[in-house]
Design a protein around this motif. Structure first.
Motif, mmCIF file in Angstrom:
data_model
loop_
_atom_site.group_PDB
_atom_site.id
_atom_site.type_symbol
_atom_site.label_atom_id
_atom_site.label_comp_id
_atom_site.label_asym_id
_atom_site.label_seq_id
_atom_site.Cartn_x
_atom_site.Cartn_y
_atom_site.Cartn_z
ATOM 1 N N ALA B 75 47.074 43.015 39.261
ATOM 2 C CA ALA B 75 47.241 42.180 38.065
ATOM 3 C C ALA B 75 46.848 40.735 38.370
ATOM 4 O O ALA B 75 46.237 40.053 37.538
ATOM 5 C CB ALA B 75 48.685 42.252 37.579
ATOM 6 N N ALA B 76 47.191 40.269 39.574
ATOM 7 C CA ALA B 76 46.794 38.913 39.969
ATOM 8 C C ALA B 76 45.273 38.810 40.059
ATOM 9 O O ALA B 76 44.679 37.797 39.663
ATOM 10 C CB ALA B 76 47.443 38.552 41.302
ATOM 11 N N LEU B 77 44.639 39.856 40.556
ATOM 12 C CA LEU B 77 43.173 39.863 40.603
ATOM 13 C C LEU B 77 42.598 39.819 39.192
ATOM 14 O O LEU B 77 41.612 39.120 38.935
ATOM 15 C CB LEU B 77 42.666 41.115 41.332
ATOM 16 C CG LEU B 77 42.929 41.178 42.840
ATOM 17 C CD1 LEU B 77 42.536 42.558 43.386
ATOM 18 C CD2 LEU B 77 42.147 40.084 43.580
ATOM 19 N N ALA B 78 43.219 40.553 38.278
ATOM 20 C CA ALA B 78 42.741 40.554 36.894
ATOM 21 C C ALA B 78 42.866 39.160 36.284
ATOM 22 O O ALA B 78 41.995 38.709 35.531
ATOM 23 C CB ALA B 78 43.528 41.575 36.069
ATOM 24 N N LEU B 79 43.930 38.488 36.645
ATOM 25 C CA LEU B 79 44.126 37.118 36.155
ATOM 26 C C LEU B 79 43.021 36.195 36.693
ATOM 27 O O LEU B 79 42.402 35.426 35.944
ATOM 28 C CB LEU B 79 45.512 36.629 36.594
ATOM 29 C CG LEU B 79 45.940 35.239 36.151
ATOM 30 C CD1 LEU B 79 45.884 35.105 34.638
ATOM 31 C CD2 LEU B 79 47.365 34.941 36.652
ATOM 32 N N LEU B 80 42.754 36.313 37.986
ATOM 33 C CA LEU B 80 41.680 35.492 38.559
ATOM 34 C C LEU B 80 40.317 35.869 37.990
ATOM 35 O O LEU B 80 39.426 35.028 37.887
ATOM 36 C CB LEU B 80 41.675 35.618 40.083
ATOM 37 C CG LEU B 80 42.701 34.731 40.789
ATOM 38 C CD1 LEU B 80 42.578 34.876 42.308
ATOM 39 C CD2 LEU B 80 42.501 33.265 40.389
ATOM 40 N N SER B 81 40.178 37.128 37.618
ATOM 41 C CA SER B 81 38.917 37.581 37.034
ATOM 42 C C SER B 81 38.595 36.804 35.766
ATOM 43 O O SER B 81 37.469 36.301 35.604
ATOM 44 C CB SER B 81 39.020 39.082 36.723
ATOM 45 O OG SER B 81 37.834 39.565 36.154
ATOM 46 N N VAL B 82 39.575 36.669 34.880
ATOM 47 C CA VAL B 82 39.299 35.920 33.642
ATOM 48 C C VAL B 82 39.216 34.415 33.912
ATOM 49 O O VAL B 82 38.409 33.716 33.303
ATOM 50 C CB VAL B 82 40.319 36.211 32.509
ATOM 51 C CG1 VAL B 82 40.330 37.682 32.142
ATOM 52 C CG2 VAL B 82 41.705 35.714 32.848
ATOM 53 N N ARG B 83 40.013 33.934 34.845
ATOM 54 C CA ARG B 83 39.943 32.505 35.161
ATOM 55 C C ARG B 83 38.591 32.141 35.775
ATOM 56 O O ARG B 83 38.087 31.032 35.594
ATOM 57 C CB ARG B 83 41.090 32.115 36.104
ATOM 58 C CG ARG B 83 42.471 32.175 35.404
ATOM 59 C CD ARG B 83 43.623 31.942 36.370
ATOM 60 N NE ARG B 83 43.684 30.579 36.871
ATOM 61 C CZ ARG B 83 44.192 29.556 36.192
ATOM 62 N NH1 ARG B 83 44.667 29.742 34.983
ATOM 63 N NH2 ARG B 83 44.218 28.344 36.715
ATOM 64 N N SER B 84 38.021 33.081 36.477
ATOM 65 C CA SER B 84 36.721 32.835 37.124
ATOM 66 C C SER B 84 35.593 32.669 36.118
ATOM 67 O O SER B 84 34.526 32.139 36.454
ATOM 68 C CB SER B 84 36.371 33.990 38.071
ATOM 69 O OG SER B 84 37.299 34.040 39.135
ATOM 70 N N VAL B 85 35.786 33.162 34.901
ATOM 71 C CA VAL B 85 34.726 33.049 33.897
ATOM 72 C C VAL B 85 35.210 32.298 32.661
ATOM 73 O O VAL B 85 34.536 32.298 31.625
ATOM 74 C CB VAL B 85 34.174 34.443 33.493
ATOM 75 C CG1 VAL B 85 33.565 35.145 34.711
ATOM 76 C CG2 VAL B 85 35.263 35.328 32.881
ATOM 77 N N GLY B 86 36.375 31.675 32.776
ATOM 78 C CA GLY B 86 36.892 30.883 31.665
ATOM 79 C C GLY B 86 37.241 31.699 30.432
ATOM 80 O O GLY B 86 37.158 31.216 29.304
ATOM 81 N N ALA B 209 39.626 45.611 39.402
ATOM 82 C CA ALA B 209 40.623 44.608 38.985
ATOM 83 C C ALA B 209 40.011 43.210 38.966
ATOM 84 O O ALA B 209 40.250 42.425 38.052
ATOM 85 C CB ALA B 209 41.826 44.649 39.921
ATOM 86 N N ALA B 210 39.207 42.925 39.982
ATOM 87 C CA ALA B 210 38.616 41.592 40.096
ATOM 88 C C ALA B 210 37.485 41.365 39.096
ATOM 89 O O ALA B 210 37.159 40.224 38.758
ATOM 90 C CB ALA B 210 38.105 41.369 41.519
ATOM 91 N N ALA B 211 36.887 42.462 38.616
ATOM 92 C CA ALA B 211 35.717 42.329 37.733
ATOM 93 C C ALA B 211 36.034 42.570 36.262
ATOM 94 O O ALA B 211 35.397 41.990 35.378
ATOM 95 C CB ALA B 211 34.625 43.312 38.179
ATOM 96 N N LEU B 212 37.027 43.423 35.987
ATOM 97 C CA LEU B 212 37.167 43.965 34.636
ATOM 98 C C LEU B 212 37.434 42.910 33.557
ATOM 99 O O LEU B 212 36.914 43.006 32.443
ATOM 100 C CB LEU B 212 38.263 45.040 34.605
ATOM 101 C CG LEU B 212 38.247 46.004 33.431
ATOM 102 C CD1 LEU B 212 36.958 46.821 33.387
ATOM 103 C CD2 LEU B 212 39.440 46.974 33.503
ATOM 104 N N GLY B 213 38.242 41.898 33.901
ATOM 105 C CA GLY B 213 38.485 40.832 32.934
ATOM 106 C C GLY B 213 37.186 40.137 32.556
ATOM 107 O O GLY B 213 36.933 39.857 31.376
ATOM 108 N N ALA B 214 36.358 39.881 33.549
ATOM 109 C CA ALA B 214 35.060 39.237 33.301
ATOM 110 C C ALA B 214 34.128 40.154 32.520
ATOM 111 O O ALA B 214 33.373 39.699 31.660
ATOM 112 C CB ALA B 214 34.422 38.834 34.633
ATOM 113 N N VAL B 215 34.200 41.456 32.821
ATOM 114 C CA VAL B 215 33.381 42.422 32.079
ATOM 115 C C VAL B 215 33.799 42.429 30.610
ATOM 116 O O VAL B 215 32.955 42.409 29.711
ATOM 117 C CB VAL B 215 33.513 43.842 32.686
ATOM 118 C CG1 VAL B 215 32.809 44.875 31.809
ATOM 119 C CG2 VAL B 215 32.953 43.871 34.102
ATOM 120 N N LEU B 216 35.104 42.459 30.361
ATOM 121 C CA LEU B 216 35.607 42.436 28.978
ATOM 122 C C LEU B 216 35.116 41.188 28.240
ATOM 123 O O LEU B 216 34.840 41.226 27.043
ATOM 124 C CB LEU B 216 37.140 42.477 28.969
ATOM 125 C CG LEU B 216 37.779 43.846 29.224
ATOM 126 C CD1 LEU B 216 39.255 43.693 29.578
ATOM 127 C CD2 LEU B 216 37.609 44.772 28.016
#
Lengths: 355, 355
Positions: B75-86, B209-216
């Motif tokens: 979940a923390a990775l998912a959070l960083l995933s979206v933070r990494s792409v704003g 986890a690290a990519a999916l937020g950015a993919v979304l």
């Protein structure tokens, strides 16, 4: 069991109607088996080996597999689904493959849950390869099912995906209910609770099989609803006949020992109905079945009482009502040309199942 | 194990960087736990009970669960995933929930496969509720994971669904390889074969986890690739540390007995590396481990040899290389503001894991 129809289809059978049903089963199988093999071939070699064995595709399977082949009932339903809306057969292949993958997952996992060591006349996959391998093989298949629908090129692919999700949810729910009912006393399980369980456990995937091709084709909602309803009712009837075969079937044909459901405390419909009709003044079937697992030496007495109570006939009558309801659902919509007759033929064919 | 970082992050640690990692873990957990509860609450009561127990949400769990809470690394990775792409945090909630559901499915099923009777200091779910219930609970969770991503309102929802499918495929593949390697002699398992297995078994879901937020969020492909690569490498490092903890960890902290992997014949990296560095003239670690399961009285001798061969240090060095490679992947792309530092903090925090 005689070889005539267990229950009428509500229409006179024409010569060759049975053959049509068999033909639909053959064509459904021919449509679905090639993509099914492609899906299995994509898996890790050890998982592919488990699945091939489970599907009877391994070299050793020949003698038993020949007897048990062509049980792709759900593929035949998928074929009728597209024929009912005049959609191309390639959509039946997609729907049938996805549904069959889910079905095979459920067999792999249910055999573990039910502790069934035999399937199709030989060791169940978990008993042959270990529980872990069978669990993982099932996981592998459900992903393939999802991928099959998700990647489909079809106007209704998105709706079909939603459909598949809800179907698997309902199956899990039905299977959970089935396991929960095992621990209940027979008298606590009503026929309507049984029906709810069977509608999830078996009806949901039959309903999906009958509807999914039409959903992929983006067919009108009323037709999709009728197809799903018909499939679901057929599924419940199929489950009831499965219950009947588990008590009175020929294990050489069914491929699994008679009476295992009984010993295990499964709340099959013949038992539920027996408990409902017998007087509540004790020492009836319900009380005989109070101990789980049931001692083998009590089985003959239980079977005698079931016979005296006419449970088999009651269960078969219930199955017949579900079949009639399935056909009534189809009669409520307009189906092209000979397709309504094809449905009758398939239903007829399924209703004579002996395995 | 000392409480300092097992391996450097390649950057000097600033005061409070560790706290940032802990904070990310807390916020990831806070983001994901509510929708996770909603998903579990939707299940059949008997399945929900299994999942709540497994997740440490049942009333009895308090004493042990408190110790083992906040392991929502993904979940923390998912959070960083979206933070990494704003991207907005709600996409992290979607991604984190789906990934966590898949993770919990894999724990439920892997414990069955591995015959592990303990998790988080108490009975594993299958040992508590029965194999069947745990199999079915896992099936229920994977459907919820698929539903979570499929129903997401996000520009990259379709790509995310494809991502999830491939991820679960890779996990199944890695787990199948892990089971297959158990039956191999230690000398036949190279470090690169181990890495391939770990990349599937653990790396795939970390990468997702690290990519999916950015993919979304439909972020640019090069950033998504870098995030996935970083996550995957972190996952492999995490798996290696898991191997190390399984041999030298504190079972009061890890919640599972030390040495079970060893006895069971798991090809963990410390063993693989020990076999690679010791001379091939017989009677080394590889030969000691030839019998599976390993008799308990041989464990001290194996541990002594692993110590003499420096296997723990070799494994930790390998983990450090994967961490360095993860950070290098992130350095190759532009990340907004303090996010790169947040990645370092989280990595630092994970690298000090003792359970």
């Amino acid at each position: 069991m005689t070889d005539t129809s267990l229950y009428g289809t509500g229409r006179p059978r024409t010569a060759g109607a049975g053959a049509d049903g068999e033909e639909l089963l053959r064509r459904g199988t021919a449509l679905v088996d090639p993509p099914l093999r492609v899906a299995v071939d994509r898996l890790h070699p050890s998982m592919a080996a488990v699945c091939r064995y489970h599907l009877g595709w391994d070299a050793d399977a020949a003698p038993t597999a020949v007897r048990h082949v062509a049980k792709r009932v759900r593929a035949a339903l998928a074929l009728l689904s597209v024929r009912s809306v005049g959609a191309p057969e390639r959509l039946a292949a997609v729907a049938g493959t996805a549904v069959e993958l889910v079905h095979q997952l459920s067999l792999l996992h249910d055999d573990i849950m039910d502790g069934d060591t035999e399937r199709r006349g030989r060791l169940a996959a978990w008993a042959r390869f270990g529980t872990g391998a069978a669990v993982l093989a099932g996981d592998a298949l459900v992903v393939q099912a999802v991928a099959t629908v998700f990647r489909a090129q079809a106007p209704g692919a998105r709706a079909a995906m939603e459909d598949l999700i809800v179907t698997v949810e309902q199956m899990v729910e039905g299977q959970a209910e089935d396991l929960a009912l095992e621990r209940r006393a027979l008298r606590e399980v009503s026929a309507s609770r049984y029906a709810r369980m069977a509608r999830g456990k078996t009806g949901a995937l039959f309903g999906c099989a009958a509807a999914l091709g039409a959903v992929l084709a983006d067919a009108p909602p009323p037709v999709v609803r009728a197809l799903r309803e018909a499939g679901s009712d057929l599924g419940v009837a199929f489950q009831i006949l499965d219950d009947v075969l588990g008590l009175w079937g020929d294990s050489a044909l069914t491929g699994k020992p008679v009476g295992t459901d009984l010993v295990r405390g499964k709340k099959t419909l013949p038992l539920v109905l027996a408990a409902a009709v017998e007087s509540a003044d004790g020492r009836g079937v319900a009380e005989l079945l109070d101990s789980v697992p049931l001692p083998q030496d009590r089985v003959p007495e239980v079977m005698r009482r079931l016979g005296a109570l006419g449970s088999r006939e009651h269960a078969e009558a219930a199955a017949a009502r579900h079949v009639a309801s399935a056909l009534a659902a189809l009669d409520a919509v307009e189906l092209p040309g000979a397709v309504r007759q094809e449905w009758s033929s398939l239903v007829d064919c399924l209703s004579r199942r002996r395995r």
